[in-house]
Write an enzyme that holds these catalytic residues in place. Sequence first.
Site, PDB file in Angstrom:
ATOM      1  N   ARG A  79       0.838  -1.209   0.000  1.00 53.80           N
ATOM      2  CA  ARG A  79       0.000   0.000   0.000  1.00 53.80           C
ATOM      3  C   ARG A  79       0.872   1.259   0.000  1.00 53.80           C
ATOM      4  NH1 ARG A  79      -3.751   2.727   4.304  1.00 53.80           N
ATOM      5  NH2 ARG A  79      -5.152   3.872   2.923  1.00 53.80           N
ATOM      6  N   HIS A  83       0.778   4.201  -2.722  1.00 54.02           N
ATOM      7  CA  HIS A  83       0.578   5.613  -2.361  1.00 54.02           C
ATOM      8  C   HIS A  83       1.746   6.472  -2.817  1.00 54.02           C
ATOM      9  CE1 HIS A  83      -2.891   5.508   0.769  1.00 54.02           C
ATOM     10  NE2 HIS A  83      -3.054   4.581  -0.141  1.00 54.02           N
ATOM     11  N   ASP A  84       2.953   5.921  -2.769  1.00 51.81           N
ATOM     12  CA  ASP A  84       4.096   6.704  -3.247  1.00 51.81           C
ATOM     13  C   ASP A  84       3.955   6.973  -4.739  1.00 51.81           C
ATOM     14  OD1 ASP A  84       6.528   8.057  -3.221  1.00 51.81           O
ATOM     15  OD2 ASP A  84       7.666   6.254  -3.746  1.00 51.81           O
ATOM     16  N   VAL A  87       1.007   9.298  -6.180  1.00 47.48           N
ATOM     17  CA  VAL A  87       1.068  10.721  -5.837  1.00 47.48           C
ATOM     18  C   VAL A  87       2.382  11.306  -6.347  1.00 47.48           C
ATOM     19  CG1 VAL A  87       0.935  12.404  -3.972  1.00 47.48           C
ATOM     20  CG2 VAL A  87      -0.341  10.241  -3.811  1.00 47.48           C
ATOM     21  N   GLY A  89       4.302  10.331  -8.620  1.00 52.73           N
ATOM     22  CA  GLY A  89       5.316   9.380  -9.053  1.00 52.73           C
ATOM     23  C   GLY A  89       6.082   8.702  -7.930  1.00 52.73           C
ATOM     24  N   ASP A  91       8.774   8.431  -5.982  1.00 53.19           N
ATOM     25  CA  ASP A  91       9.905   9.283  -5.628  1.00 53.19           C
ATOM     26  C   ASP A  91      10.140   9.319  -4.120  1.00 53.19           C
ATOM     27  OD1 ASP A  91       7.697  10.614  -4.775  1.00 53.19           O
ATOM     28  OD2 ASP A  91       7.989  12.412  -6.000  1.00 53.19           O
ATOM     29  N   SER A  93       8.319  10.249  -1.899  1.00 50.60           N
ATOM     30  CA  SER A  93       7.752  11.435  -1.232  1.00 50.60           C
ATOM     31  C   SER A  93       6.836  11.035  -0.083  1.00 50.60           C
ATOM     32  CB  SER A  93       6.992  12.308  -2.236  1.00 50.60           C
ATOM     33  OG  SER A  93       6.038  11.530  -2.938  1.00 50.60           O
ATOM     34  N   ASN A 111      -3.920   8.993   4.726  1.00 48.57           N
ATOM     35  CA  ASN A 111      -2.808   8.141   5.166  1.00 48.57           C
ATOM     36  C   ASN A 111      -3.245   7.104   6.173  1.00 48.57           C
ATOM     37  OD1 ASN A 111      -3.172   9.147   7.683  1.00 48.57           O
ATOM     38  ND2 ASN A 111      -1.212  10.136   7.855  1.00 48.57           N
ATOM     39  N   HIS A 211      -5.618  -5.802  -3.042  1.00 47.26           N
ATOM     40  CA  HIS A 211      -6.420  -6.057  -1.843  1.00 47.26           C
ATOM     41  C   HIS A 211      -6.580  -7.549  -1.555  1.00 47.26           C
ATOM     42  CE1 HIS A 211      -8.385  -1.783  -1.788  1.00 47.26           C
ATOM     43  NE2 HIS A 211      -7.091  -1.771  -1.546  1.00 47.26           N
ATOM     44  N   THR A 212      -5.794  -8.379  -2.181  1.00 49.81           N
ATOM     45  CA  THR A 212      -5.756  -9.804  -1.842  1.00 49.81           C
ATOM     46  C   THR A 212      -5.017 -10.027  -0.512  1.00 49.81           C
ATOM     47  OG1 THR A 212      -4.967 -11.984  -2.557  1.00 49.81           O
ATOM     48  CG2 THR A 212      -3.676 -10.126  -3.265  1.00 49.81           C
ATOM     49  N   ASP A 266      -9.300  -9.440   2.121  1.00 49.62           N
ATOM     50  CA  ASP A 266      -9.620 -10.726   1.491  1.00 49.62           C
ATOM     51  C   ASP A 266      -9.777 -11.739   2.616  1.00 49.62           C
ATOM     52  OD1 ASP A 266      -9.642 -13.256   0.384  1.00 49.62           O
ATOM     53  OD2 ASP A 266      -7.687 -13.074  -0.602  1.00 49.62           O
ATOM     54  N   ASP A 274      -3.207 -13.967  -4.086  1.00 49.84           N
ATOM     55  CA  ASP A 274      -3.843 -14.852  -5.071  1.00 49.84           C
ATOM     56  C   ASP A 274      -5.138 -14.213  -5.592  1.00 49.84           C
ATOM     57  OD1 ASP A 274      -5.693 -15.027  -3.061  1.00 49.84           O
ATOM     58  OD2 ASP A 274      -5.211 -17.081  -2.502  1.00 49.84           O
TER      59      ASP A 274
HETATM   60  C1  HEM Z   1      -9.016   0.920  -6.413  1.00 53.55           C
HETATM   61  C2  HEM Z   1      -8.924   1.883  -5.529  1.00 53.55           C
HETATM   62  C3  HEM Z   1      -8.430   1.669  -4.141  1.00 53.55           C
HETATM   63  C4  HEM Z   1      -9.061   2.067  -3.014  1.00 53.55           C
HETATM   64  C5  HEM Z   1     -10.371   2.835  -2.922  1.00 53.55           C
HETATM   65  C6  HEM Z   1      -8.264   1.629  -1.903  1.00 53.55           C
HETATM   66  C7  HEM Z   1      -8.576   1.855  -0.583  1.00 53.55           C
HETATM   67  C8  HEM Z   1      -7.982   1.234   0.477  1.00 53.55           C
HETATM   68  C9  HEM Z   1      -8.396   1.354   1.843  1.00 53.55           C
HETATM   69  C10 HEM Z   1      -9.536   2.229   2.339  1.00 53.55           C
HETATM   70  C11 HEM Z   1      -7.594   0.558   2.585  1.00 53.55           C
HETATM   71  C12 HEM Z   1      -7.646   0.347   4.089  1.00 53.55           C
HETATM   72  C13 HEM Z   1      -7.036   1.498   4.825  1.00 53.55           C
HETATM   73  C14 HEM Z   1      -7.302   1.327   6.277  1.00 53.55           C
HETATM   74  O1  HEM Z   1      -8.440   1.432   6.695  1.00 53.55           O
HETATM   75  O2  HEM Z   1      -6.361   1.004   6.993  1.00 53.55           O
HETATM   76  C15 HEM Z   1      -6.673  -0.074   1.698  1.00 53.55           C
HETATM   77  C16 HEM Z   1      -5.709  -0.964   2.079  1.00 53.55           C
HETATM   78  C17 HEM Z   1      -4.812  -1.531   1.233  1.00 53.55           C
HETATM   79  N1  HEM Z   1      -4.646  -1.223  -0.102  1.00 53.55           N
HETATM   80 FE1  HEM Z   1      -5.913  -0.150  -1.231  1.00 53.55          FE
HETATM   81  N2  HEM Z   1      -7.172   0.973  -2.367  1.00 53.55           N
HETATM   82  C18 HEM Z   1      -7.222   0.974  -3.726  1.00 53.55           C
HETATM   83  C19 HEM Z   1      -6.269   0.438  -4.577  1.00 53.55           C
HETATM   84  C20 HEM Z   1      -5.145  -0.222  -4.155  1.00 53.55           C
HETATM   85  C21 HEM Z   1      -4.066  -0.633  -5.014  1.00 53.55           C
HETATM   86  C22 HEM Z   1      -3.987  -0.338  -6.499  1.00 53.55           C
HETATM   87  C23 HEM Z   1      -3.161  -1.280  -4.243  1.00 53.55           C
HETATM   88  C24 HEM Z   1      -1.847  -1.900  -4.618  1.00 53.55           C
HETATM   89  C25 HEM Z   1      -1.602  -2.474  -5.764  1.00 53.55           C
HETATM   90  C26 HEM Z   1      -3.693  -1.298  -2.904  1.00 53.55           C
HETATM   91  C27 HEM Z   1      -3.106  -1.940  -1.851  1.00 53.55           C
HETATM   92  C28 HEM Z   1      -3.629  -1.979  -0.576  1.00 53.55           C
HETATM   93  C29 HEM Z   1      -3.120  -2.842   0.481  1.00 53.55           C
HETATM   94  C30 HEM Z   1      -2.023  -3.877   0.345  1.00 53.55           C
HETATM   95  C31 HEM Z   1      -3.866  -2.553   1.623  1.00 53.55           C
HETATM   96  C32 HEM Z   1      -3.688  -3.175   3.017  1.00 53.55           C
HETATM   97  C33 HEM Z   1      -2.701  -2.344   3.800  1.00 53.55           C
HETATM   98  C34 HEM Z   1      -2.355  -2.945   5.151  1.00 53.55           C
HETATM   99  O3  HEM Z   1      -2.843  -4.008   5.519  1.00 53.55           O
HETATM  100  O4  HEM Z   1      -1.542  -2.321   5.870  1.00 53.55           O
HETATM  101  N3  HEM Z   1      -4.870  -0.620  -2.884  1.00 53.55           N
HETATM  102  N4  HEM Z   1      -6.907   0.371   0.412  1.00 53.55           N
HETATM  103  C1  LIG Z   2      -2.062  10.562   9.489  1.00 49.56           C
HETATM  104  O1  LIG Z   2      -2.560  11.859   9.346  1.00 49.56           O
HETATM  105  C2  LIG Z   2      -3.097  12.394  10.538  1.00 49.56           C
HETATM  106  C3  LIG Z   2      -3.627  13.775  10.199  1.00 49.56           C
HETATM  107  O2  LIG Z   2      -4.621  13.678   9.244  1.00 49.56           O
HETATM  108  C4  LIG Z   2      -2.005  12.452  11.614  1.00 49.56           C
HETATM  109  O3  LIG Z   2      -2.573  12.908  12.817  1.00 49.56           O
HETATM  110  C5  LIG Z   2      -1.434  11.042  11.820  1.00 49.56           C
HETATM  111  O4  LIG Z   2      -0.349  11.104  12.713  1.00 49.56           O
HETATM  112  C6  LIG Z   2      -0.951  10.475  10.502  1.00 49.56           C
HETATM  113  N1  LIG Z   2      -0.530   9.094  10.690  1.00 49.56           N
HETATM  114  C7  LIG Z   2       0.640   8.610  10.262  1.00 49.56           C
HETATM  115  C8  LIG Z   2       0.899   7.174  10.476  1.00 49.56           C
HETATM  116  O5  LIG Z   2       1.448   9.311   9.680  1.00 49.56           O
END
Ligand code: HEM
Ligand SMILES: *[C@@H]1O[C@H](CO)[C@@H](O)[C@H](O)[C@H]1NC(C)=O
Length: 348
Positions: A79, A83-84, A87, A89, A91, A93, A111, A211-212, A266, A274
Amino acid sequence: MKNIMLSFDGSNGNLEWGQGIEVVILLMGLLLLLPGEVDGQLSVNFYQNTACSNLEAVIQTVMVAKFQQASTSPAAILRLFFHDCMVNGCDASVLIASTPGNVAERDAPINLSLAGDGFDAVTQAKTALEKICPGIVSCADILAIATRDLVRMVGGPAYPVLKGRRDSRISRAIDATEQLPTVNLTINQLNALFGSKGFSQHEMVTLSGGHTIGFVHCDQFLNRIYNFSSTSQTDPTMSATFAQQLRLSCSPNVSNSDPNVVVFLDQTTSNRFDNAYYMNTVQGEGVLTTDQELFTDLRTRSQVVEYIKSNSLFVSDYVNVIIKLGSLEVLTGTQGEIRRALDCSAVN
Ligand code: HEM
Ligand SMILES: *[C@@H]1O[C@H](CO)[C@@H](O)[C@H](O)[C@H]1NC(C)=O
Ligand SMILES: *[C@@H]1O[C@H](CO)[C@@H](O)[C@H](O)[C@H]1NC(C)=O
Ligand SMILES: *[C@@H]1O[C@H](CO)[C@@H](O)[C@H](O)[C@H]1NC(C)=O
Ligand SMILES: *[C@@H]1O[C@H](CO)[C@@H](O)[C@H](O)[C@H]1NC(C)=O
């Protein structure tokens, strides 16, 4: 050789359809084999002629230990990498910390729960590399390699990581808010957002397969399981049994500030990279609206069905999109810098 390389540079004429495919393959081969710096381009052997030529082995060793220490690291770093790259590219950031005058990407509201183990994996690898060969490997390259390595440990594919990214000196929270997807987006909105980064709908569906693995906080889908509409407690595209199961984990007043209240994205094979993520959507067991929509919407359903039939098709498509993701808007050559901070959180 230089002229051949230049044919890949947008400013010097792109390869056009109609040129022999064998020429394309030959040129791709040369590109992959080329050591050292190629302006504007990433390459597999970028660090070959540097003191850090064994960086992949160093990073791999660190990641094996990191995975043993925290088995959630693969999802956390995948994830983080997404996110890197989305946003401005790939880099690094997203790794920069806020300063008194600037709120950085990682502190944007979106975040939430960018899990610490992703950041820590990069820090550990950067620390190890700076001891051996200081000032050479970028934080952005470490993030790309560590992501491949950790995801492999939960069944993800092996693929060559292109290298040569440099680190940005800028990170702004507002950019993360504007450029990352949120859970309520429609397929049209996802297509537009991913399209703005050069991804097709097909590639968006493949990327969503990330999201697998990993977790999500209850607030991201609470509206799907309580008071969805005046006529329905549950989102009708979600299975009633599944919704009941999620209600057991997520009380209606659950606070997102509680980092312990999470569910698996998942729930079938939460720790396995998977195609089960796609299978879940057929049962109405996609956790996020954007997950479930991939099956509900007829424009994306056929691809979901293909991935259900063939895990290897999903995986080979995934390799292509993750390499493409890792090449988005990269800084190369003399752009940006090689960040020195061992935790990659501060510009030089
Ligand atoms: C299609 C649009 C996408 C949306 C709306 C989305 C949204 C989210 C959200 C809301 C979470 C949970 C955050 C939380 O509550 O902690 C999440 C987790 C995650 N996302 Fe996405 N995501 C998207 C696409 C992607 C893509 C493209 C990837 C990577 C190829 C990705 C990888 C992940 C992973 C691995 C997690 C789990 C992170 C963890 O367990 O620490 N997501 N995503
Ligand atoms: C995520 O952003 C919030 C502000 O929106 C901040 O309070 C929090 O510390 C940040 N969490 C991490 C892990 O950087
Ligand atoms: C998604 O949309 C619903 C309905 O507008 C809203 O109640 C919910 O808070 C939104 N979810 C997120 C995480 O923004
Ligand atoms: C659902 O709606 C009812 C009636 O509007 C309200 O009393 C209740 O608090 C709501 N529950 C949740 C979880 O939002
Ligand atoms: C949430 O609601 C439950 C009962 O549904 C209650 O026991 C709990 O104290 C509430 N938690 C908060 C933080 O309000």
